[in-house]
Design a protein around this motif. Structure first.
Motif, short mmCIF file in Angstrom:
data_model
loop_
_atom_site.label_atom_id
_atom_site.label_comp_id
_atom_site.label_asym_id
_atom_site.label_seq_id
_atom_site.Cartn_x
_atom_site.Cartn_y
_atom_site.Cartn_z
N ASP A 136 -1.66 -16.47 -45.16
CA ASP A 136 -2.74 -17.37 -44.75
C ASP A 136 -3.62 -16.71 -43.69
O ASP A 136 -3.14 -16.32 -42.63
N ARG A 137 -4.92 -16.61 -43.98
CA ARG A 137 -5.85 -15.96 -43.04
C ARG A 137 -5.94 -16.70 -41.72
O ARG A 137 -6.11 -16.08 -40.66
N LYS A 138 -5.85 -18.03 -41.75
CA LYS A 138 -6.04 -18.82 -40.54
C LYS A 138 -4.76 -18.91 -39.72
O LYS A 138 -4.77 -18.77 -38.50
N LYS A 139 -3.64 -19.14 -40.39
CA LYS A 139 -2.39 -19.34 -39.67
C LYS A 139 -1.72 -18.03 -39.25
O LYS A 139 -1.01 -17.99 -38.25
N GLU A 140 -1.93 -16.97 -40.03
CA GLU A 140 -1.29 -15.68 -39.75
C GLU A 140 -2.34 -14.58 -39.78
O GLU A 140 -2.26 -13.64 -40.58
N ARG A 141 -3.31 -14.70 -38.91
CA ARG A 141 -4.47 -13.81 -38.94
C ARG A 141 -4.08 -12.34 -38.74
O ARG A 141 -4.53 -11.46 -39.46
N GLU A 142 -3.23 -12.07 -37.74
CA GLU A 142 -2.85 -10.69 -37.46
C GLU A 142 -2.05 -10.08 -38.60
O GLU A 142 -2.26 -8.92 -38.98
N LEU A 143 -1.14 -10.87 -39.15
CA LEU A 143 -0.32 -10.36 -40.26
C LEU A 143 -1.20 -10.11 -41.48
O LEU A 143 -1.02 -9.13 -42.20
N ARG A 144 -2.16 -10.99 -41.72
CA ARG A 144 -3.06 -10.80 -42.87
C ARG A 144 -3.87 -9.51 -42.68
O ARG A 144 -4.02 -8.71 -43.62
N ALA A 145 -4.37 -9.29 -41.45
CA ALA A 145 -5.14 -8.08 -41.19
C ALA A 145 -4.30 -6.84 -41.40
O ALA A 145 -4.74 -5.85 -41.98
N ARG A 146 -3.06 -6.90 -40.93
CA ARG A 146 -2.17 -5.75 -41.12
C ARG A 146 -1.87 -5.54 -42.60
O ARG A 146 -1.84 -4.42 -43.10
N GLY A 147 -1.65 -6.65 -43.32
CA GLY A 147 -1.37 -6.55 -44.75
C GLY A 147 -2.52 -5.90 -45.50
O GLY A 147 -2.31 -5.06 -46.39
N GLU A 148 -3.74 -6.30 -45.16
CA GLU A 148 -4.91 -5.72 -45.83
C GLU A 148 -5.03 -4.22 -45.53
O GLU A 148 -5.39 -3.43 -46.40
N GLU A 149 -4.72 -3.86 -44.29
CA GLU A 149 -4.77 -2.44 -43.91
C GLU A 149 -3.74 -1.64 -44.69
O GLU A 149 -4.03 -0.56 -45.20
N VAL A 150 -2.51 -2.15 -44.77
CA VAL A 150 -1.45 -1.45 -45.50
C VAL A 150 -1.80 -1.34 -46.97
O VAL A 150 -1.62 -0.28 -47.61
N ARG A 151 -2.31 -2.41 -47.55
CA ARG A 151 -2.73 -2.39 -48.96
C ARG A 151 -3.80 -1.33 -49.21
O ARG A 151 -3.70 -0.54 -50.15
N ASP A 152 -4.80 -1.30 -48.33
CA ASP A 152 -5.88 -0.32 -48.49
C ASP A 152 -5.35 1.11 -48.31
O ASP A 152 -5.76 2.03 -49.03
N ASN A 153 -4.43 1.28 -47.36
CA ASN A 153 -3.83 2.61 -47.15
C ASN A 153 -3.05 3.06 -48.37
O ASN A 153 -3.07 4.24 -48.75
N LEU A 154 -2.37 2.11 -48.99
CA LEU A 154 -1.58 2.44 -50.18
C LEU A 154 -2.50 2.92 -51.32
O LEU A 154 -2.23 3.95 -51.95
N VAL A 155 -3.57 2.18 -51.54
CA VAL A 155 -4.50 2.55 -52.61
C VAL A 155 -5.13 3.91 -52.32
O VAL A 155 -5.22 4.78 -53.20
N ALA A 156 -5.55 4.12 -51.06
CA ALA A 156 -6.17 5.40 -50.69
C ALA A 156 -5.16 6.55 -50.82
O ALA A 156 -5.51 7.66 -51.25
N PHE A 157 -3.88 6.28 -50.45
CA PHE A 157 -2.85 7.31 -50.54
C PHE A 157 -2.60 7.71 -51.99
O PHE A 157 -2.45 8.90 -52.32
N ILE A 158 -2.57 6.72 -52.87
CA ILE A 158 -2.37 7.00 -54.29
C ILE A 158 -3.50 7.89 -54.81
O ILE A 158 -3.26 8.88 -55.55
#
Length: 686
Positions: free
Chosen positions: A656-678
């Motif tokens: 949840d973007r509103k309830k877990e803002r920091e975790l969502r931001a971290r998740g998006e960063e990790v996801r993007d890093n994974l795609v870029a790494f691949i």
């Protein structure tokens, strides 16, 4: 990797001094394990007697019955002993009231939160509030003219004040609701009056007042502001730490006890100063750097105050002496029990426990200091700050390939960089070595797997020291990870010694931590694995992984239901996998981390451990020139990562973007890093 932060509901120095969690639930189980069940009914009956001598006897008897006896305490609690004792706080006889507060005090200390919550719910604060002005008035009269009352009458008031203050201290740590109610009493002036008159009052009562004030000023704005805004208050607290008054030279047992209590008072005042910092002018406390000039110089020596193995041996000797004493006489009105009547071995055990508690309190205060190390005076920026959360995963950001520390590296700050390096070395030498000694368990540190410790208070104190020392180490290595650590990395032998010492302590704890009564063993692992992660981060790539250590971390990660512990295990494994020459260990760790990624053959990995596992794999294989990269190519890890992308995306979308803002931001960063790494690995064509 998050810092170990103090929280009121977890920070209590003795959550349960005499644990009963090893007992099966229910009064029937407590009754079957109590050897004193036949004494309970007569005691409760006499508590309602018309004869004040019988009522006093009954109150004292409660204290005697519960001593190191959790099953009897639970039985008494089931018979509403708390309610009966609270009723006696309105007794017509002063001595009955004093003994009732004494029993309630002992129940608070031995029984922990549950009993404190019961007392609060049964409205103990109503009679306690009426006692405070009466105690203040009587003490003022005694201080102005000591001859107005005989010594035994004064002692009775001091004991009564000690009991009331200790109950309020324990209640303050029970819940926010209790704390808010206690805030309405305006206790600060009452408690400060004891500290201001410390030279005329018993040190035990003054120390209790300091302990209560320490708890009240722990993240409790009304009390913090009241102390902070009153210059004489903060000046008084500072003077206690800076002055050696009231610290008599050890000369005989009494002097030694007085010294121990006075030292505890200084430790508590260090904690209060940290709680209320920064102090505004015109207080003299505003002119000092509290951590650097007050707390560290005062508390560092306390870490070496006592040898834990010697304390354990001494306690066992005293326990043997106590066991050799014939059983106490049956309680009778003719031989009224005295609440202060203790055998020499009991007194020695109490003195030993008090000294251990002083060490634990020092560690508790230092945990907060270690969260901000290296000293800000050395211009090292702490990226997480003191308000970081306990959850390690929220503070552990993905690292770049060059792994640059978040430190001001301006070229014109060469002298500052040298100062930072010296600061880190000093921290390492003055704190890490004694802390590593304090995490090592003794034979009395934990309850046996099949029952109760032979002396629960000593066991409670020892295990609290081990846990608190691990919390300090956790914060130290987290802070060092964020700072300039070149000097430490240049000495990998130091890293290996710290690593081995931490594993030695955890090995002594054992892995059988899920049985009732073994909560402190479990806490050791939960915090200890964070220390392992911190050490592995500081010496990343320099610690050759041991097969047994890798296996234990994997087993713990699989077994625990605590997501934070899973993240710490994954973080430690990630660092171990980056030892260049350990190709086999790298393969084992990477294979395990890949098993945590989607698509899952069995139970899905929780979100935060999942993100940590993805981040770990990206970091481990970000440099294709390392020897262990052969595992990535031969094991077709790239295919596994590609297969995981959609599952990772789905997991991130579920945050949840509103309830877990920091975790969502971290998740998006990790996801993007994974795609870029691949894409990066595909582009290599290897």
């Amino acid at each position: 990797m998050g810092k170990s932060q103090k929280k009121r509901q977890m920070r209590r120095h003795n959550p349960m001094r005499v644990p009963d969690s090893h007992l099966p639930k229910g009064l029937e189980a407590a009754s079957s394990s109590s050897s004193r069940k036949d004494a309970i009914l007569p005691i409760l009956q006499k508590m309602e007697s018309v004869d004040p001598a019988e009522r006093k006897w009954a109150c004292v008897a409660v204290s005697n019955l519960i001593q190191n006896d959790p099953s009897t305490r639970r039985l008494l609690q089931g018979k509403n002993v708390v309610g009966a004792l609270i009723n006696r706080l309105s007794d017509s006889e002063e001595e009955v009231i004093v003994e009732a507060t004494g029993s309630l005090r002992n129940l608070c200390i031995d029984g922990g939160f549950d009993i404190c919550a019961e007392m609060y719910n049964k409205n103990i604060l109503t009679p306690l509030k009426t006692f405070i002005p009466k105690i203040s008035k009587t003490l003022s009269e005694y201080l102005e003219n000591p001859k107005t009352a005989p010594e035994n009458a004064q002692q009775l008031v001091y004991e009564f004040a000690d009991n009331v203050i200790t109950i309020l201290w324990c209640l303050s740590e029970t819940s926010n609701k209790a704390m808010n109610a206690i805030n309405q009493i305006s206790l600060v002036p009452f408690l400060m009056s004891f500290l201001a008159s410390r030279d005329k009052l018993p040190i035990s009562t003054v120390t209790s007042a300091a302990q209560c004030l320490y708890v009240l000023t722990d993240e409790n704005p009304p009390a913090v502001e009241e102390v902070r805004s009153n210059a004489p208050y903060s000046a008084c607290i500072l003077s206690i730490v800076q002055s050696r008054e009231g610290l008599p030279q050890a000369n005989g047992k009494n002097k030694e006890v007085e010294y121990d209590r006075s030292l505890a008072l200084q430790v508590l005042c260090c904690g209060i100063l940290r709680n209320i910092s920064p102090v505004p002018p015109p207080s003299v406390a505003a002119t000092v750097a509290v951590d650097r000039d007050i707390v560290m110089p005062t508390l560092e020596p306390v870490l070496s105050l006592i040898s834990l193995p010697e304390a354990s041996q001494d306690a066992q000797e005293q326990i043997a002496k106590e066991d050799a004493i014939p059983a106490l006489e049956k309680l009778s009105l003719k031989h009224t029990p005295k609440s202060d009547h203790k055998t020499p071995s009991e007194l020695e055990l109490e003195r030993l426990e008090h000294k251990l508690r002083t060490v634990q309190l020092a560690l508790e205060v230092l945990t907060g200091v270690c969260a901000t190390l290296p000293d800000p005076d050395f211009d090292v920026r702490d990226t997480d700050g003191e308000g970081a959360d306990e959850d390690d995963e929220e503070a552990h950001e993905d690292e770049d390939m060059d792994d640059e520390p978040d430190v001001d590296m301006a070229p014109d700050d060469e002298s500052g960089m040298k100062a930072r390096s010296g600061s880190n070395a000093t921290i390492f030498q003055t704190l890490v070595a004694p802390l590593l000694t304090l995490i090592q368990p003794t034979s009395l540190s934990f309850s046996p797997l099949d029952g109760l410790s032979p002396h629960p208070p000593t066991t409670s104190a020892l295990s609290a020291i081990h846990v608190s020392a691990l919390e300090c180490l956790n914060n130290i290595f987290l802070s060092l990870r964020s700072a300039q650590v070149d000097a430490l990395r240049a000495d990998p032998d130091s890293g290996r010694r710290v690593w081995d010492s931490a594993w030695q302590a955890l090995g002594a704890v054992g892995t059988d931590v899920d049985k009732p009564g073994q909560e402190r063993r479990r806490a050791m692992w939960e915090i200890g694995v964070g220390v392992l992660w911190g050490v592995a981060e500081v010496w990343k790539g320099l610690l050759a992984p041991d097969e047994t250590h890798v296996k234990v971390l994997i087993q713990l990660c699989d077994a625990t239901t605590d997501e934070g512990v899973k993240v710490k295990c994954i973080g430690a494994l990630e660092c171990l996998a980056q030892h260049p020459e350990s190709v086999d260990a790298n393969r084992v760790i990477a294979t395990y981390l890949l098993s945590l990624l989607p698509p899952w053959p069995a139970k899905p990995t929780p979100r935060e451990p999942l993100l940590q596992a993805v981040s770990a794999l990206v970091d481990i294989y970000s440099d294709e020139t390392l020897p262990y990269d052969t595992n990535f190519r031969q094991g077709r890890f790239l295919d596994a990562l590609v297969a995981s992308v959609e599952g990772v995306r789905k997991a991130v979308r579920g945050i949840d973007r509103k309830k877990e803002r920091e975790l969502r931001a971290r998740g998006e960063e990790v996801r993007d890093n994974l795609v870029a790494f691949i894409e990066y690995r595909r582009g290599l064509g290897v």
